[in-house]
Motif scaffolding. Sequence first.
Motif, PDB file in Angstrom:
ATOM      1  N   SER A 708      48.278  34.386  34.172  1.00  0.00           N
ATOM      2  CA  SER A 708      48.841  33.745  35.367  1.00  0.00           C
ATOM      3  C   SER A 708      50.358  33.948  35.438  1.00  0.00           C
ATOM      4  CB  SER A 708      48.510  32.252  35.360  1.00  0.00           C
ATOM      5  OG  SER A 708      47.115  32.065  35.344  1.00  0.00           O
ATOM      6  N   LEU A 709      50.998  33.838  34.267  1.00  0.00           N
ATOM      7  CA  LEU A 709      52.441  34.033  34.233  1.00  0.00           C
ATOM      8  C   LEU A 709      52.821  35.462  34.632  1.00  0.00           C
ATOM      9  CD1 LEU A 709      55.227  32.909  33.595  1.00  0.00           C
ATOM     10  CD2 LEU A 709      54.868  33.567  31.212  1.00  0.00           C
ATOM     11  N   LEU A 710      51.995  36.408  34.143  1.00  0.00           N
ATOM     12  CA  LEU A 710      52.255  37.795  34.498  1.00  0.00           C
ATOM     13  C   LEU A 710      52.097  38.023  35.991  1.00  0.00           C
ATOM     14  CD1 LEU A 710      52.846  40.715  33.704  1.00  0.00           C
ATOM     15  CD2 LEU A 710      50.415  40.998  33.194  1.00  0.00           C
ATOM     16  N   VAL A 711      51.001  37.450  36.551  1.00  0.00           N
ATOM     17  CA  VAL A 711      50.781  37.601  38.001  1.00  0.00           C
ATOM     18  C   VAL A 711      51.910  36.955  38.789  1.00  0.00           C
ATOM     19  CG1 VAL A 711      49.262  36.988  39.911  1.00  0.00           C
ATOM     20  CG2 VAL A 711      48.291  37.816  37.757  1.00  0.00           C
ATOM     21  N   LEU A 715      54.445  38.687  41.394  1.00  0.00           N
ATOM     22  CA  LEU A 715      54.606  38.216  42.773  1.00  0.00           C
ATOM     23  C   LEU A 715      56.076  37.896  43.082  1.00  0.00           C
ATOM     24  CD1 LEU A 715      51.440  35.942  43.162  1.00  0.00           C
ATOM     25  CD2 LEU A 715      51.826  38.209  44.158  1.00  0.00           C
ATOM     26  N   LEU A 716      56.712  37.214  42.120  1.00  0.00           N
ATOM     27  CA  LEU A 716      58.119  36.864  42.318  1.00  0.00           C
ATOM     28  C   LEU A 716      58.996  38.113  42.404  1.00  0.00           C
ATOM     29  CD1 LEU A 716      60.293  34.708  42.508  1.00  0.00           C
ATOM     30  CD2 LEU A 716      60.408  34.677  40.009  1.00  0.00           C
ATOM     31  N   TYR A 717      58.700  39.072  41.539  1.00  0.00           N
ATOM     32  CA  TYR A 717      59.476  40.338  41.570  1.00  0.00           C
ATOM     33  C   TYR A 717      59.296  41.052  42.905  1.00  0.00           C
ATOM     34  CZ  TYR A 717      61.005  45.039  40.338  1.00  0.00           C
ATOM     35  OH  TYR A 717      61.657  46.244  40.320  1.00  0.00           O
ATOM     36  N   ARG A 721      62.135  41.780  45.761  1.00  0.00           N
ATOM     37  CA  ARG A 721      62.406  43.144  46.251  1.00  0.00           C
ATOM     38  C   ARG A 721      62.283  43.247  47.763  1.00  0.00           C
ATOM     39  NH1 ARG A 721      65.203  46.737  44.003  1.00  0.00           N
ATOM     40  NH2 ARG A 721      63.922  48.413  44.844  1.00  0.00           N
ATOM     41  N   CYS A 722      61.274  42.526  48.295  1.00  0.00           N
ATOM     42  CA  CYS A 722      61.065  42.600  49.740  1.00  0.00           C
ATOM     43  C   CYS A 722      62.149  41.856  50.505  1.00  0.00           C
ATOM     44  CB  CYS A 722      59.691  42.054  50.111  1.00  0.00           C
ATOM     45  SG  CYS A 722      58.326  43.060  49.491  1.00  0.00           S
TER      46      CYS A 722
END
Length: 777
Positions: A708-711, A715-717, A721-722
């Motif tokens: 979950s932390l990786l996901v 998502l945050l990254y 970026r967007c």
Amino acid sequence: MVSRWSSPEAWCLLLSLLLLASWERGSGQLRYSVPEEAKHGTFVGRIAQDLGLELEELVPRLFRVASKDCGDLLEVNLQNGILFVNSRIDREELCGRSTECSIHLEVIVDRPLQVFHVEVEVKDINDNPPMFSVREQKLSVPESRLLDSRFPLEGASDADVGENAMLTYKLSPNEFFILDIIHKKDKDKFPGLVLRKLLDREENPQLKLLLTATDGGKPEFTGSVSLLILVLDANDNAPIFDRPVYEVKMYENQVNQTLVIKLNASDADEGINKEMMYSFSSLVPPLVRRKFQINESTGEIKVNDAIDFEDINTYEIHVDATDKGNPPMVGHCTVLVELLDENDNSPKVVVTSLSLPVKEDALVGTVIALISVSDQDSGANGQITCSLTPHVPFKLVSTYKNYYSLVLDSVLDRESVSSFELVVTAQDGGSPSLWATASVSVEVADVNDNAPTFSQPEYTVFIKENNPPGCHIFTVSAWDADAQENALVSYSLVERRVGERALSSYVSVHAESGKVYALQPLDHEELELLQFQVSARDAGMPPLGSNVTLQVFVLDENDNAPELLAPRAGSTGGAVTELVSRSVGTGHVVAKVRAVDADSGYNAWLSYELQLTAGSARSPFRVGLYTGEISTTRALDENDSPRQRLLVLVKDHGEPALTATATVLVSLVESNQALKVSSRALVNTMGPEVALVDVNVYLIIAICAVSSLLVLTLLLYTALRCSAPQTEGACGPGKPGLVCSSAVGSWSNSQQRRQRVCSGEGPPKTDLMAFSPSVPP
């Protein structure tokens, strides 16, 4: 003056003269006529209408009338375009005894410049009565004079001309004398007395008569002189000349003592009564006495002073021949001396400047100046031809008689020739001919027809980043071929956007010196190339300008230390923790240190070194020099410490080099316990209550949490970026790229930016720098 115009005939004459004022077009001029002594405001002619000019054009086109010699005798009403009498016109004062009298006017209008010539003939009116030079003329007449003896009298003069100056004489009634009129060659006449009855001094010692002169004007004027005749008793015969009138023609400028004529008189008497001497009559004015002298013995008349045709061209000399009888007898004759013209006067040139200086964009045919020439001589001696210095872009155009216009004949260019020295030469037709010159300096006024120019269309400038604010980075200089304010160049930036900021927030240019200044420190990592234009404008009307392009390359300095990227595995207290099985072999990669450097080139080329700590001299690990990969150097054994603390130094190649340090914790475990160790480590981090729960459950929870932390991290990254601002305009940072750092194709992250060239056009360009250093095996 009231009595002069009081009769109806006089008013009819004046009205007819006014109605006869007319104009004609001939030889490029208008002709009007006006009587002299006309009142102020007397109508002369509709000059504006006759010249084809509209009334509303007179004031805007600076309509004006100029007269070289006649001042303001005539004026034009700019409201109705009528030429009228402005002040008293005295024909006798203006033209003397000349039969033709006219006022020459130059009518000048601007925009475009036009010059017209107007001749206004001044008509003579009978405003001058006949005048005698003396109030009383005395005549001495011997009683012995024979019948039909003639006695010349001084005639009257009239300042008018033509019929107004045609004089008739009348003698008061008497029994002794009648009036005799002697006609001269120039159609003039002078009176004389003819004796019709013998005189007797004892009966009439003197006679008083009245001589009246009447002119031919309407109304006529008269003048009179008293004649006092003294009757002398003595000599019976007076000297007699061969002719009563002698005519002599001679050239002007004769030297003194030149013989004019030798007179000869005879006397019928004998002895002393026959001897005579010659003299000028008392009627001869002082001017003639100065110009000529007479030998009283021989009767020779000679030149005594300068005689100039241009001053007086005829002289009337009354000569008396007086015998030595007692009383003496006198004979009379008249000598008419006519001077012939010689070419003794050089032409005169008068230049009236109108449009100086001349603009270099003046049209061909523009009138530059008016030139008038004159010569006091007559005939061919007074005929003048004008010429202009050759090889100049001007020419002379004859406008009327001896009037010329200096006009532009070809296109001017001040940048080629800024001034001309013209010489106008006037030459008469005499033999030998005489000439005169006049110099005309024509300055060519500058027109703003040259834009400022730079020595090259583009300049390349290099500046190191982190410059001090306000530092001078370059000087632009433009040159303008024009003069004065047309060559006064000022500089300015061609404003535009650089990314989200205005160009003027980065640089400025001094308006007068052209010095370009950096307003703030430039950052190579933000802006590698700043391309902009500087405009040079002159101060002309309208202003002209040109642009030059400046490419300012911001050179990189080593001002950014390497930055460590977030580890892929878990970390404790900023250190990377890795679990390594003791069963791994040589060359096994256990971890990898990742770092980037915001600089470019060598300043961003990173290398990795393993720092040895106390007690780790025989560490079984090494780090790749350019890859940052930590791998085993040998097989692990039981003697190796179960916990290895590795200190990795990351260093760039700048001058001076900047560094960063990464800590890697390596835990050595048995292969079958690797999973349990990791699970136990996870349980220890969650608290004492969780330790009571089954390890498998917590292992699953830990795996889920890590996932979950990786996901969430991904998502945050992605969201960051967007949401990052897109590069717009000229110079914005792009996505970091990869720089090749070894010959075997391994890659390290480095600052790599995509930027648009500062012209604001075209897609962003990727700046990829590759390094292939020699790596020892």
